[in-house]
Motif scaffolding. Structure first.
Motif, PDB file in Angstrom:
ATOM      1  N   GLU A  62       9.122   0.716  13.066  1.00 10.75           N
ATOM      2  CA  GLU A  62       9.652   1.676  14.048  1.00 10.75           C
ATOM      3  C   GLU A  62       9.801   0.940  15.373  1.00 10.75           C
ATOM      4  OE1 GLU A  62       7.682   5.028  16.809  1.00 10.75           O
ATOM      5  OE2 GLU A  62       7.558   5.508  14.666  1.00 10.75           O
ATOM      6  N   VAL A  63      11.017   0.960  15.909  1.00  9.98           N
ATOM      7  CA  VAL A  63      11.276   0.355  17.210  1.00  9.98           C
ATOM      8  C   VAL A  63      11.741   1.463  18.135  1.00  9.98           C
ATOM      9  CG1 VAL A  63      12.531  -1.427  18.473  1.00  9.98           C
ATOM     10  CG2 VAL A  63      11.950  -1.795  16.064  1.00  9.98           C
ATOM     11  N   SER A  64      11.123   1.583  19.292  1.00  4.57           N
ATOM     12  CA  SER A  64      11.392   2.720  20.182  1.00  4.57           C
ATOM     13  C   SER A  64      12.839   2.729  20.644  1.00  4.57           C
ATOM     14  CB  SER A  64      10.453   2.673  21.395  1.00  4.57           C
ATOM     15  OG  SER A  64      10.628   1.486  22.120  1.00  4.57           O
ATOM     16  N   GLY A  65      13.316   3.938  20.922  1.00  2.00           N
ATOM     17  CA  GLY A  65      14.671   4.101  21.440  1.00  2.00           C
ATOM     18  C   GLY A  65      15.753   3.906  20.406  1.00  2.00           C
ATOM     19  N   GLY A  66      15.360   3.817  19.128  1.00  2.63           N
ATOM     20  CA  GLY A  66      16.344   3.612  18.082  1.00  2.63           C
ATOM     21  C   GLY A  66      17.080   2.302  18.186  1.00  2.63           C
ATOM     22  N   THR A  67      16.428   1.304  18.792  1.00  2.00           N
ATOM     23  CA  THR A  67      17.111   0.027  19.046  1.00  2.00           C
ATOM     24  C   THR A  67      16.835  -1.012  17.971  1.00  2.00           C
ATOM     25  OG1 THR A  67      15.274  -0.820  20.397  1.00  2.00           O
ATOM     26  CG2 THR A  67      16.990   0.446  21.531  1.00  2.00           C
ATOM     27  N   GLY A  68      16.089  -0.650  16.935  1.00  2.00           N
ATOM     28  CA  GLY A  68      15.687  -1.619  15.936  1.00  2.00           C
ATOM     29  C   GLY A  68      16.835  -2.171  15.103  1.00  2.00           C
ATOM     30  N   VAL A  69      16.916  -3.486  15.022  1.00  2.00           N
ATOM     31  CA  VAL A  69      17.920  -4.166  14.204  1.00  2.00           C
ATOM     32  C   VAL A  69      17.283  -5.403  13.571  1.00  2.00           C
ATOM     33  CG1 VAL A  69      19.895  -3.414  15.590  1.00  2.00           C
ATOM     34  CG2 VAL A  69      18.741  -5.576  16.147  1.00  2.00           C
ATOM     35  N   ILE A  70      17.905  -5.918  12.525  1.00  2.00           N
ATOM     36  CA  ILE A  70      17.501  -7.198  11.971  1.00  2.00           C
ATOM     37  C   ILE A  70      18.386  -8.277  12.574  1.00  2.00           C
ATOM     38  CG2 ILE A  70      17.407  -8.618   9.891  1.00  2.00           C
ATOM     39  CD1 ILE A  70      15.097  -6.690  10.138  1.00  2.00           C
ATOM     40  N   GLU A  71      17.751  -9.208  13.275  1.00  2.00           N
ATOM     41  CA  GLU A  71      18.454 -10.335  13.883  1.00  2.00           C
ATOM     42  C   GLU A  71      18.509 -11.469  12.870  1.00  2.00           C
ATOM     43  OE1 GLU A  71      19.775 -10.588  16.860  1.00  2.00           O
ATOM     44  OE2 GLU A  71      19.016  -8.807  17.913  1.00  2.00           O
ATOM     45  N   PHE A  86      15.157  -3.449  25.671  1.00  2.00           N
ATOM     46  CA  PHE A  86      15.114  -2.554  26.822  1.00  2.00           C
ATOM     47  C   PHE A  86      16.561  -2.249  27.191  1.00  2.00           C
ATOM     48  CE2 PHE A  86      10.987  -4.625  27.214  1.00  2.00           C
ATOM     49  CZ  PHE A  86      10.163  -3.587  27.629  1.00  2.00           C
ATOM     50  N   LYS A  87      16.956  -0.992  27.069  1.00  2.00           N
ATOM     51  CA  LYS A  87      18.290  -0.598  27.520  1.00  2.00           C
ATOM     52  C   LYS A  87      18.241  -0.334  29.023  1.00  2.00           C
ATOM     53  CE  LYS A  87      18.307   2.696  24.476  1.00  2.00           C
ATOM     54  NZ  LYS A  87      18.670   3.849  23.628  1.00  2.00           N
ATOM     55  N   VAL A  88      19.393  -0.286  29.646  1.00  2.00           N
ATOM     56  CA  VAL A  88      19.458   0.002  31.078  1.00  2.00           C
ATOM     57  C   VAL A  88      18.749   1.327  31.350  1.00  2.00           C
ATOM     58  CG1 VAL A  88      20.972   0.500  33.029  1.00  2.00           C
ATOM     59  CG2 VAL A  88      21.576  -1.323  31.407  1.00  2.00           C
ATOM     60  N   GLY A  89      17.802   1.318  32.268  1.00  2.00           N
ATOM     61  CA  GLY A  89      17.039   2.519  32.591  1.00  2.00           C
ATOM     62  C   GLY A  89      15.714   2.619  31.855  1.00  2.00           C
TER      63      GLY A  89
END
Length: 541
Positions: A62-71, A86-89
């Motif tokens: 689980e990665v907060s903000g729904g930002t989880g991806v496989i790099e 970290f998204k803007v804000g």
């Protein structure tokens, strides 16, 4: 005619065999020696390594903000890594791994280490954060955790190595035979003004590297030279931890008192320093008891002179009816009538008060170990201008000149016509320096383009009041000037040589303010470029 055809066929077949036998084997190298290259042997795998997750898939992450991806490009190992941002804000980011199948590390807390790779795209100003493993499947229960601030994270890949023995234990600490949860969360000092990737890869547990060579003070296999109080000393050849025996005694009515002591005719050269040395031994206690008293080594041949000592109350989680390994870092010891010569240790004493008569206590395998130097604790890496004040607007410089450490440094110029400069850093969360006044130093890098322009005036200050002149430890700049050169200068300041404010000086467990101010001799100088980088606390060598 048939005979001729048969003979021709045999000749062609023989010729083909001859050519085949003469053909060289081909290898990928240009080596023409005819020697077959030896096969490449892979690096041996750590036999103690147990994988928590290789981070190749998002399963159970689980990665907060729904930002989880496989790099699949920015990765350290395997097929991918778990990325977030970290998204803007944003000022918060977490990575959680819930393990549906608990992991048995087969390790003990005194020897285990959690490791993983952590990528930070841009510098982070971290307010708070934790790294956690638990056996409860949730935070704050059966948990070991470490604080993120102070790790000194730099842009790019950082290999994070965390000894379990250095963790804070919540709810009794995690059961390392059934790990169910990993979490890292980071809270920044300000909301992000641009996206910033953070990536995790290859999370694992393993045995921590050996701490260094060991040297026996005494193997406790016989009573020669030993005094055990009350005449209770015996060699036990069956209830021992190592060697051929161990020394046992029995507490007696005077407050449940017992002591073990020995003077060594031949002093022992530990070949260690206060920072890199550790005293260890095995301790057996037949039933649960609170241990008061003292553990001592000295180079005077007696107690209370040239002595390092430790309070046995600091020994945690003693198991009754079992052998317990006691490890006492020399850098954590108190000193009585020092200095102590670690090249000539000739006395050991442990006296205990349990409050109860008749408790069997044993000791075995007393030795000195080498341990790594302690990690530095960062006050600030000066990669971001957050929390900084200076004359005018703070500026982070990344290239001209190059920073001494990390991605940047705080830069400013005393322009022609001016004669003053200062740099101030306020931290939102106080920093525990991890050192004491007796053993600590404060270090940073200071850039000056023209040292000859500086006036013999100014001060360097750290405080725990959030401002100057209260709870302050400070150093004058004047004594530093003769050793400064144009360019970068590493400044090293002993805490015990600082000037204290009237209220006793800074609390080194809660530093939240730094200031350096200095002057030029006059205002007619050419522009003087100045800068600050890499502020940290270390132990004295």
């Amino acid at each position: 005619m048939k005979l001729v055809k048969i003979m021709m066929a045999c000749f062609i077949f023989t010729l083909a065999l001859t050519f085949a036998s003469c053909k060289k084997e081909e290898y990928s190298s240009r080596d023409t020696s005819g020697i077959v290259p030896e096969p490449v042997i892979p690096e041996p795998v750590d036999p103690t390594l147990v994988l928590l997750d290789n981070a190749d898939k998002l399963d159970e992450w689980e990665v907060s903000g729904g930002t989880g991806v496989i790099e699949t490009v920015t990765k350290k190992e395997g097929e991918g890594a778990v990325g977030g941002k970290f998204k803007v804000g944003d000022d918060y980011l977490h990575f959680i791994k819930r393990l549906s199948t608990p992991v048995n590390s087969k390790l003990t807390a005194d020897k285990a280490q959690l490791s993983f790779w952590l990528y930070v795209e841009k510098p982070l100003s971290i307010k708070e954060g934790q790294i956690e493993i638990t056996s409860s499947g949730q935070s704050d229960q059966q948990e070991f955790h470490w604080d993120v601030p102070g790790l000194g994270l730099k842009p790019g890949w950082n290999e994070v190595k965390l000894k379990i023995s250095n963790a804070t234990a919540d709810g009794g600490g995690a059961d390392l035979s059934t790990i169910k949860w990993f979490r890292m969360y980071i809270i920044t000092t300000a909301k992000a003004t641009e996206e910033n990737k953070v990536i995790i890869d290859y999370v694992r547990l393993s045995e921590a590297p050996p701490e260094g060579p060991s040297l026996y003070l005494d193997n406790c296999d016989n009573l020669t030279g030993w005094e055990v109080s009350g005449g209770t000393g015996v060699i036990d050849v069956t209830k021992k931890k190592e060697g051929t025996g161990s020394i046992f005694g029995k507490t007696h009515p005077d407050a449940g008192y017992l002591h073990f002591k020995k003077k060594f005719n031949t002093p022992v050269d530990t070949k260690l320093t206060k920072l890199t040395g550790q005293l260890s031994f095995w301790l057996y206690i037949s039933k649960a008891a609170t241990l008061n008293g003292q553990i001592e080594i000295s180079s005077s041949g007696d107690a209370d002179q040239q002595e390092y000592n430790w309070d046995p109350v600091s020994i945690k989680n003693l198991k009754p009816g079992a052998w317990n390994e006691v490890k006492l870092n020399i850098r954590d010891a108190a000193i009585t009538n020092g200095p102590v010569n670690l090249a000539a240790i000739n006395y050991f004493r442990m006296f205990l008060q349990t409050g109860e008569d008749g408790i069997d206590i044993g000791i075995d395998g007393i030795k000195f170990n080498g341990i790594p130097l302690p990690d530095a604790v960062f006050l600030d890496n000066a990669d971001l201008k957050d929390g900084w004040q200076t004359v005018g607007e703070p500026v982070i410089e990344a290239t001209n000149p190059k920073p001494k450490e990390g991605a940047g440094f705080l830069k400013n110029t005393i322009k022609k016509g001016d004669d003053f400069m200062q740099f101030i850093k306020d931290t939102t969360v106080p920093v525990n320096s991890g050192v004491t006044e007796a053993n600590g130093q404060f270090k940073f890098w200071w850039y000056i383009s023209d040292v000859s322009a500086l006036k013999a005036d100014g001060s360097i200050e750290i405080t725990s009041s959030g401002k100057s002149d209260e709870k302050e430890s400070a150093w004058d700049i004047t004594p530093l000037l003769p050793s400064l050169k144009n360019g970068w200068n590493e400044i090293t300041l002993d805490l015990d040589k600082s000037n204290k404010s009237g209220d006793g000086g800074a609390d080194y467990k809660a530093i939240n303010h730094f200031r350096i101010f200095f002057f030029t001799k006059d205002k007619t100088h050419e522009d003087v470029l100045t800068g600050i980088d890499d502020l940290k606390f270390v132990m004295k060598p």
